[in-house]
Design an enzyme around this catalytic site. Structure first.
Site, short mmCIF file in Angstrom:
data_model
loop_
_atom_site.label_atom_id
_atom_site.label_comp_id
_atom_site.label_asym_id
_atom_site.label_seq_id
_atom_site.Cartn_x
_atom_site.Cartn_y
_atom_site.Cartn_z
N LYS A 1 -5.61 4.48 9.66
CA LYS A 1 -4.64 3.61 10.33
C LYS A 1 -4.80 3.72 11.84
O LYS A 1 -4.82 2.71 12.55
CB LYS A 1 -3.21 3.99 9.94
CG LYS A 1 -2.80 3.48 8.57
CD LYS A 1 -1.50 4.09 8.11
CE LYS A 1 -1.29 3.81 6.64
NZ LYS A 1 -0.28 4.63 6.01
N GLN B 1 4.71 8.04 6.64
CA GLN B 1 3.80 8.13 5.49
C GLN B 1 4.51 8.81 4.31
O GLN B 1 5.13 9.86 4.46
CB GLN B 1 2.55 8.93 5.91
CG GLN B 1 1.47 9.03 4.86
CD GLN B 1 0.80 7.69 4.55
OE1 GLN B 1 0.67 6.83 5.41
NE2 GLN B 1 0.40 7.51 3.31
N ASP C 1 6.52 -1.26 7.12
CA ASP C 1 6.25 -1.03 5.69
C ASP C 1 7.10 -1.95 4.81
O ASP C 1 6.82 -2.10 3.62
CB ASP C 1 6.61 0.42 5.32
CG ASP C 1 5.38 1.30 5.17
OD1 ASP C 1 4.32 0.78 4.79
OD2 ASP C 1 5.51 2.51 5.44
N1 GUN Z 1 1.92 6.03 0.72
C1 GUN Z 1 1.15 5.29 -0.12
N2 GUN Z 1 1.18 3.98 0.24
C2 GUN Z 1 1.99 3.90 1.32
C3 GUN Z 1 2.40 2.82 2.13
O1 GUN Z 1 2.05 1.64 1.94
N3 GUN Z 1 3.23 3.14 3.16
C4 GUN Z 1 3.65 4.41 3.39
N4 GUN Z 1 4.48 4.62 4.40
N5 GUN Z 1 3.28 5.44 2.65
C5 GUN Z 1 2.45 5.18 1.62
#
Ligand code: GUN
Length: 300
Positions: free
Chosen positions: A54, A98, A121
């Site tokens: 990211k 996350q 998100d």
């Molecule tokens: N963990 C697995 N997929 C995601 C996601 O799309 N966003 C976040 N914040 N954590 C994750």
């Protein structure tokens, strides 16, 4: 029949290039630089890989990346304090915490502490409600990426039978809402579904998001269906040497590709779309925060 391969890697690369161009124009015309804050608590190896990717792709798109790596022992109050600071920081347009968080932290409380306008998100309860009621929202990145691939391949999805396998808050439920928004007839199948093979065989559009390696064989797929495989499962691959692994989806690719009309590969299908959509959401949040028109084609 041999299925068309839906190349998410190439699609995501085109999206990132497009977003990079729009970010450059924002900077030149208005002096605005979109900022994305990513918060990682603990040492989960898969999460560390995602966060690294990211960061890299955020910077490559010309955005500001703020990384906050916190110890596993971080308390819920400390995390909530950090989020309050990010909510108040005008340089931060998007906030991503996350998941999964360590067990001693209440994930719902943390997610709902994020300013919904910065919730890239789309997990905040107000964005979940907005999506469900057809109001402008932040749409979760993985389902948004799946929808973009589906629209690109099929055009209109109206009237299609869609089956989503998996009922997670991150993928299954928002995916079902998006497909409903496209006027599909939507079924959510899950671990307690009776006759899952029968249910899946009804699908013109099958989205697999369960996290179980190769659980859906070709015999569960309607001939000509479009199959979107969200699973990314690491399994032992002794044929590649001792201790080696490989990535597989929730769908058994070889048997499915002989029946489906189109299918996403793993890796290189849905995976790269998730981060591209995160950048898209960050750009959308930045435009909204500055009273600018929303970027076209990057939201639903
Ligand atoms: N963990 C697995 N997929 C995601 C996601 O799309 N966003 C976040 N914040 N954590 C994750």
């Amino acid at each position: 029949m041999t299925a068309t391969i839906l190349d998410g890697k190439a699609f995501a690369a085109r999206m990132r290039a497009d977003i990079g161009g729009r970010v450059a124009r924002l900077r030149e015309e208005f002096g605005i630089i979109p900022g994305l804050a990513v918060v990682l608590v603990g040492e989960d190896p898969a999460s560390q890989v995602y966060v690294r990717n990211k960061h890299k792709q955020t910077v490559e798109a010309g955005m500001e990346s703020f990384e906050h790596r916190l110890a596993e022992t971080t308390t819920e109050d400390e995390l909530l304090d950090l989020i309050a600071g990010l909510n108040a920081d005008p340089a931060v347009n998007g906030i991503l915490v996350q998941l999964p968080l360590p067990a001693h932290i209440d994930s719902d409380r943390v997610i709902n502490a994020i300013d919904p306008a910065k919730d890239v998100d789309g997990f905040h309860i107000s964005n979940v409600g907005r999506l469900a009621t057809g109001q402008k929202s932040m749409v979760p990145c993985t389902p948004l990426g799946c929808l973009m691939l589906l629209r690109d391949h099929l055009g209109s999805l109206s009237g299609a039978e869609a089956v989503v396998v998996g009922r997670s808050n991150i993928v299954g439920k928002p995916m079902a809402q998006l497909l409903l928004g496209e006027s599909c007839t939507v079924t959510i199948a899950h671990s307690r579904t009776r006759e899952p093979a029968e249910v899946c065989r009804r699908a013109d559009i099958l989205v697999a998001a369960v996290g179980r390696p190769e659980m859906i064989p070709g015999t569960w797929i309607k001939p000509g269906a479009t199959v979107i495989d969200v699973g990314i499962n690491r399994i032992p691959a002794p044929e590649r040497g001792e201790g080696k692994h490989r990535l597989v989806g929730d769908v058994d690719f070889d048997s499915a590709a002989r029946v489906a009309g189109a299918i996403t590969p793993v890796p290189g299908g849905v995976g790269p779309m998730t981060i591209a959509c995160l950048l898209a959401n960050t750009l959308t949040a930045t435009c909204r925060a500055n009273g600018l028109p929303e970027p076209e084609g990057l939201t639903v």
